[in-house]
Design a protein around this motif. Structure first.
Motif, PDB file in Angstrom:
ATOM      1  N   ASP A   1      -3.532 -50.054 -18.883  1.00 27.90           N
ATOM      2  CA  ASP A   1      -4.015 -49.581 -17.595  1.00 27.90           C
ATOM      3  C   ASP A   1      -5.496 -49.966 -17.488  1.00 27.90           C
ATOM      4  N   ILE A   2      -6.085 -49.869 -16.319  1.00 27.63           N
ATOM      5  CA  ILE A   2      -7.492 -50.250 -16.158  1.00 27.63           C
ATOM      6  C   ILE A   2      -8.384 -49.030 -15.918  1.00 27.63           C
ATOM      7  N   ASP A   3      -8.236 -48.374 -14.770  1.00 31.98           N
ATOM      8  CA  ASP A   3      -9.158 -47.301 -14.382  1.00 31.98           C
ATOM      9  C   ASP A   3      -9.028 -46.100 -15.315  1.00 31.98           C
ATOM     10  N   GLY A   4     -10.124 -45.748 -15.957  1.00 32.27           N
ATOM     11  CA  GLY A   4     -10.134 -44.623 -16.877  1.00 32.27           C
ATOM     12  C   GLY A   4      -9.648 -44.982 -18.266  1.00 32.27           C
ATOM     13  N   THR A   5      -9.126 -46.196 -18.426  1.00 30.34           N
ATOM     14  CA  THR A   5      -8.602 -46.636 -19.721  1.00 30.34           C
ATOM     15  C   THR A   5      -9.544 -47.665 -20.336  1.00 30.34           C
ATOM     16  N   ILE A   6      -9.791 -48.773 -19.639  1.00 35.76           N
ATOM     17  CA  ILE A   6     -10.823 -49.698 -20.131  1.00 35.76           C
ATOM     18  C   ILE A   6     -12.173 -49.364 -19.489  1.00 35.76           C
ATOM     19  N   THR A   7     -12.129 -48.646 -18.367  1.00 32.36           N
ATOM     20  CA  THR A   7     -13.373 -48.278 -17.684  1.00 32.36           C
ATOM     21  C   THR A   7     -13.681 -46.800 -17.907  1.00 32.36           C
ATOM     22  N   ASP A   8     -14.907 -46.435 -17.619  1.00 28.44           N
ATOM     23  CA  ASP A   8     -15.315 -45.036 -17.666  1.00 28.44           C
ATOM     24  C   ASP A   8     -14.385 -44.209 -16.786  1.00 28.44           C
ATOM     25  N   ALA A   9     -13.879 -43.126 -17.338  1.00 30.72           N
ATOM     26  CA  ALA A   9     -12.895 -42.303 -16.625  1.00 30.72           C
ATOM     27  C   ALA A   9     -13.472 -41.584 -15.412  1.00 30.72           C
ATOM     28  N   TYR A  10     -14.773 -41.442 -15.365  1.00 32.58           N
ATOM     29  CA  TYR A  10     -15.397 -40.646 -14.305  1.00 32.58           C
ATOM     30  C   TYR A  10     -16.278 -41.511 -13.397  1.00 32.58           C
ATOM     31  N   TYR A  11     -15.920 -42.791 -13.257  1.00 32.96           N
ATOM     32  CA  TYR A  11     -16.681 -43.742 -12.454  1.00 32.96           C
ATOM     33  C   TYR A  11     -16.854 -43.285 -11.006  1.00 32.96           C
ATOM     34  N   TRP A  12     -15.954 -42.493 -10.512  1.00 33.07           N
ATOM     35  CA  TRP A  12     -15.904 -42.066  -9.117  1.00 33.07           C
ATOM     36  C   TRP A  12     -16.708 -40.793  -8.864  1.00 33.07           C
ATOM     37  N   LEU A  13     -17.132 -40.106  -9.930  1.00 30.21           N
ATOM     38  CA  LEU A  13     -17.677 -38.757  -9.800  1.00 30.21           C
ATOM     39  C   LEU A  13     -18.982 -38.695  -9.003  1.00 30.21           C
ATOM     40  N   LYS A  14     -19.947 -39.524  -9.340  1.00 34.86           N
ATOM     41  CA  LYS A  14     -21.236 -39.473  -8.644  1.00 34.86           C
ATOM     42  C   LYS A  14     -21.089 -39.819  -7.156  1.00 34.86           C
ATOM     43  N   PRO A  15     -20.442 -40.956  -6.806  1.00 35.32           N
ATOM     44  CA  PRO A  15     -20.303 -41.263  -5.371  1.00 35.32           C
ATOM     45  C   PRO A  15     -19.505 -40.199  -4.610  1.00 35.32           C
ATOM     46  N   CYS A  16     -18.498 -39.627  -5.251  1.00 34.53           N
ATOM     47  CA  CYS A  16     -17.711 -38.576  -4.582  1.00 34.53           C
ATOM     48  C   CYS A  16     -18.531 -37.308  -4.396  1.00 34.53           C
ATOM     49  N   ASN A  17     -19.278 -36.922  -5.417  1.00 37.42           N
ATOM     50  CA  ASN A  17     -20.132 -35.738  -5.289  1.00 37.42           C
ATOM     51  C   ASN A  17     -21.124 -35.916  -4.141  1.00 37.42           C
ATOM     52  N   GLU A  18     -21.684 -37.110  -4.021  1.00 40.92           N
ATOM     53  CA  GLU A  18     -22.646 -37.382  -2.945  1.00 40.92           C
ATOM     54  C   GLU A  18     -21.952 -37.334  -1.578  1.00 40.92           C
TER      55      GLU A  18
ATOM     56  N   PHE B   1     -18.971 -35.943  -0.655  1.00 35.93           N
ATOM     57  CA  PHE B   1     -18.337 -34.666  -0.295  1.00 35.93           C
ATOM     58  C   PHE B   1     -19.261 -33.464  -0.475  1.00 35.93           C
ATOM     59  N   ASN B   2     -20.513 -33.740  -0.879  1.00 36.89           N
ATOM     60  CA  ASN B   2     -21.498 -32.682  -1.092  1.00 36.89           C
ATOM     61  C   ASN B   2     -20.971 -31.634  -2.086  1.00 36.89           C
ATOM     62  N   THR B   3     -20.420 -32.148  -3.199  1.00 38.15           N
ATOM     63  CA  THR B   3     -19.927 -31.292  -4.276  1.00 38.15           C
ATOM     64  C   THR B   3     -20.818 -31.497  -5.496  1.00 38.15           C
ATOM     65  N   ASN B   4     -20.597 -30.703  -6.507  1.00 38.24           N
ATOM     66  CA  ASN B   4     -21.388 -30.811  -7.725  1.00 38.24           C
ATOM     67  C   ASN B   4     -20.472 -30.680  -8.942  1.00 38.24           C
ATOM     68  N   ILE B   5     -19.361 -31.402  -8.922  1.00 41.99           N
ATOM     69  CA  ILE B   5     -18.368 -31.353  -9.986  1.00 41.99           C
ATOM     70  C   ILE B   5     -18.894 -32.127 -11.204  1.00 41.99           C
ATOM     71  N   THR B   6     -18.723 -31.554 -12.387  1.00 43.16           N
ATOM     72  CA  THR B   6     -19.117 -32.234 -13.627  1.00 43.16           C
ATOM     73  C   THR B   6     -17.871 -32.787 -14.317  1.00 43.16           C
ATOM     74  N   GLU B   7     -18.065 -33.683 -15.284  1.00 41.81           N
ATOM     75  CA  GLU B   7     -16.938 -34.268 -16.010  1.00 41.81           C
ATOM     76  C   GLU B   7     -16.049 -33.193 -16.626  1.00 41.81           C
ATOM     77  N   SER B   8     -16.655 -32.178 -17.204  1.00 38.93           N
ATOM     78  CA  SER B   8     -15.861 -31.138 -17.872  1.00 38.93           C
ATOM     79  C   SER B   8     -15.012 -30.326 -16.893  1.00 38.93           C
ATOM     80  N   GLN B   9     -15.363 -30.362 -15.615  1.00 36.96           N
ATOM     81  CA  GLN B   9     -14.601 -29.637 -14.594  1.00 36.96           C
ATOM     82  C   GLN B   9     -13.441 -30.466 -14.025  1.00 36.96           C
ATOM     83  N   VAL B  10     -13.366 -31.725 -14.398  1.00 36.94           N
ATOM     84  CA  VAL B  10     -12.312 -32.596 -13.886  1.00 36.94           C
ATOM     85  C   VAL B  10     -11.072 -32.391 -14.759  1.00 36.94           C
ATOM     86  N   THR B  11     -10.223 -31.468 -14.345  1.00 38.13           N
ATOM     87  CA  THR B  11      -9.015 -31.154 -15.116  1.00 38.13           C
ATOM     88  C   THR B  11      -7.747 -31.641 -14.423  1.00 38.13           C
ATOM     89  N   GLU B  12      -7.893 -32.353 -13.331  1.00 41.41           N
ATOM     90  CA  GLU B  12      -6.770 -32.940 -12.596  1.00 41.41           C
ATOM     91  C   GLU B  12      -6.986 -34.442 -12.493  1.00 41.41           C
TER      92      GLU B  12
END
Length: 192
Positions: free
Chosen positions: A9-26, A28-39
């Motif tokens: 697989d590619i996304d999250g397997t060869i790449t950083d699993a949380y690549y989407w977190l910073k742009p999504c937080n910006e 959606f105006n959220t403040n989710i951290t890697e440890s909170q990503v349980t889904e």
């Protein structure tokens, strides 16, 4: 002749699993951290409606996937494995990302024998078609589905896939562990 048919697989397997977190937080105006990503599904992790996330993704998917950082040692391990084994990337990415994905792999110097952009999370048929020896994945549901179909799976650990695994799945934490498992499997195959 190459020894194993390794599906990756590619996304999250060869790449950083949380690549989407910073742009999504910006966005959606959220403040989710890697440890909170349980889904696994990003809209669920963010607590937003699927339609809202899809709108964001359609607008940003090319930029998101073009700029992903590789996991440590992924390139080196895949390069080494590619000398002796067939490397097939099998991704659920949208088919519109096919050319971008080829460019991404080439730009990062990652060798491969085939790229299959399925546009679907169902990977069992493609694994069968490729006579897959082992599948490397980060999506728990995909790992279970593949393992239930009889495939050996390496599940790279993330905060969103920490559920019980079966005897066909091996959980790892990095690409060096993946290399060790595949070297052992390769020696077993040669001995048969």
């Amino acid at each position: 002749m190459k020894n194993l048919n390794i599906c990756i697989d590619i996304d999250g397997t060869i790449t950083d699993a949380y690549y989407w977190l910073k742009p999504c937080n910006e966005y959606f105006n959220t403040n989710i951290t890697e440890s909170q990503v349980t889904e696994y599904y990003i809209h669920e992790a963010l607590g937003v409606e699927l339609a809202e996330y899809e709108k964001f993704y359609e607008k940003n998917k090319f930029k998101l996937h073009a700029e992903q950082k590789l996991r440590p040692a992924a390139k080196d391990v895949i390069t080494e494995l590619g000398l002796y084994h067939n490397i097939y990337f099998v991704t659920a990415r949208d088919k519109s990302l096919t050319m971008l994905t080829h460019r991404y792999l080439r730009k990062n110097g990652i060798p491969y024998d085939g790229l299959f952009v399925l546009g679907s999370h169902y990977k069992v048929d493609k694994a069968r078609e490729l006579n897959c020896s082992i599948f490397i994945e980060d999506n728990y549901d995909n790992a279970i589905q593949l393992s239930d179909a009889g495939f050996k799976v390496i599940l790279i650990d993330t905060t969103y896939n920490r559920r019980p695994i079966n005897e066909n799945i091996t959980r790892v934490h990095n690409w060096n562990q993946i290399y060790a498992i595949l070297e052992k499997l390769s020696l077993q195959e040669k001995a048969m």
